[in-house]
Design a protein around this motif. Sequence first.
Motif, mmCIF file in Angstrom:
data_model
loop_
_atom_site.group_PDB
_atom_site.id
_atom_site.type_symbol
_atom_site.label_atom_id
_atom_site.label_comp_id
_atom_site.label_asym_id
_atom_site.label_seq_id
_atom_site.Cartn_x
_atom_site.Cartn_y
_atom_site.Cartn_z
ATOM 1 N N ASP A 49 64.232 49.181 20.047
ATOM 2 C CA ASP A 49 63.925 48.002 20.857
ATOM 3 C C ASP A 49 65.141 47.121 21.077
ATOM 4 O OD1 ASP A 49 61.225 48.638 21.196
ATOM 5 O OD2 ASP A 49 60.680 47.686 19.299
ATOM 6 N N HIS A 51 69.444 47.149 20.962
ATOM 7 C CA HIS A 51 70.705 47.885 20.876
ATOM 8 C C HIS A 51 71.833 46.878 21.067
ATOM 9 C CE1 HIS A 51 68.559 51.758 21.732
ATOM 10 N NE2 HIS A 51 67.735 50.911 22.346
ATOM 11 N N SER A 68 67.859 44.751 25.038
ATOM 12 C CA SER A 68 66.567 44.738 24.355
ATOM 13 C C SER A 68 65.474 45.187 25.312
ATOM 14 C CB SER A 68 66.272 43.370 23.754
ATOM 15 O OG SER A 68 66.263 42.374 24.732
ATOM 16 N N ARG A 69 64.460 45.789 24.720
ATOM 17 C CA ARG A 69 63.385 46.407 25.481
ATOM 18 C C ARG A 69 62.569 45.382 26.257
ATOM 19 N NH1 ARG A 69 61.134 51.290 25.114
ATOM 20 N NH2 ARG A 69 62.063 51.709 23.080
ATOM 21 N N SER A 71 58.843 45.595 28.127
ATOM 22 C CA SER A 71 57.653 46.440 28.230
ATOM 23 C C SER A 71 56.807 45.985 29.405
ATOM 24 C CB SER A 71 56.821 46.342 26.951
ATOM 25 O OG SER A 71 57.582 46.756 25.853
ATOM 26 N N GLU A 77 60.951 53.005 30.521
ATOM 27 C CA GLU A 77 61.964 52.656 29.522
ATOM 28 C C GLU A 77 62.920 51.658 30.167
ATOM 29 O OE1 GLU A 77 62.514 53.545 26.215
ATOM 30 O OE2 GLU A 77 60.486 54.345 26.321
ATOM 31 N N TYR A 79 65.198 47.900 29.880
ATOM 32 C CA TYR A 79 65.939 47.039 28.962
ATOM 33 C C TYR A 79 66.601 45.913 29.733
ATOM 34 C CZ TYR A 79 65.190 50.663 25.539
ATOM 35 O OH TYR A 79 64.593 51.556 24.698
ATOM 36 N N MET A 107 72.826 53.423 27.151
ATOM 37 C CA MET A 107 71.381 53.279 27.317
ATOM 38 C C MET A 107 70.807 54.441 28.124
ATOM 39 S SD MET A 107 70.728 50.823 25.392
ATOM 40 C CE MET A 107 68.981 50.797 25.726
ATOM 41 N N ALA A 112 66.992 55.340 28.731
ATOM 42 C CA ALA A 112 66.588 54.184 29.537
ATOM 43 C C ALA A 112 66.456 54.640 30.982
ATOM 44 C CB ALA A 112 67.616 53.059 29.434
ATOM 45 N N CYS A 169 58.930 40.868 26.391
ATOM 46 C CA CYS A 169 60.260 41.058 25.809
ATOM 47 C C CYS A 169 60.185 41.010 24.291
ATOM 48 C CB CYS A 169 61.229 40.011 26.345
ATOM 49 S SG CYS A 169 60.703 38.309 26.093
ATOM 50 N N VAL A 170 61.283 41.350 23.644
ATOM 51 C CA VAL A 170 61.333 41.291 22.185
ATOM 52 C C VAL A 170 61.191 39.838 21.745
ATOM 53 C CG1 VAL A 170 62.730 43.398 22.004
ATOM 54 C CG2 VAL A 170 63.870 41.154 22.095
#
Length: 179
Positions: A49, A51, A68-69, A71, A77, A79, A107, A112, A169-170
């Motif tokens: 999630d 990098h 960051s991921r 969703s 995929e 980011y 990525m 990604a 997001c994260v």
Amino acid sequence: MILKALEQEDSEATSELFFTVFSKSEGEDEGRLISSLASELASNIDNIDIHGFAAVDESTIVAAIFFSRLSFDVALEAYVPSPVAVRTASQGSGIGQALIRFGISEMANRHAQYITTYGDPSFYSKVGFRPVSTEEVPPPFDLSQPEGWLGQSVGDQRSIIVEGGRAKCVAALNDQAYW
């Protein structure tokens, strides 16, 4: 200059980089805010999630970026590269662009499909980002500068249109202050 993946043990040096760069350009309050974000991201790098990548010169981190991921309601995929910083003395030398290109390539190697960012279109267009509407790719929060919402497909993807609700997001980026 070496381009490399960041590790959790780089957290303190990364936090210092972001504090110094953002304090000088945006003031100490912004420096503390972005430094705190960078520190949280760096200490939670899991290469799933979150990098992180850096440009290192003689063991000093000169530039850093996190991916960051994001969703969505559809399988994608995706980011977001944020934040990114380059030491003031090294700005304008191409290190930032090289690091972003390196991060995007890494990525893509990590499967990604899409990278979206929120930043200066004149800068990010140099590394392949194009304007995207918030309807095509809904951001996690309302954007104060929607013209700065940019994206690019990576890997085999040609174009992306995400239907459905907002991106998620994260936790570290889950704050309107960053958007």
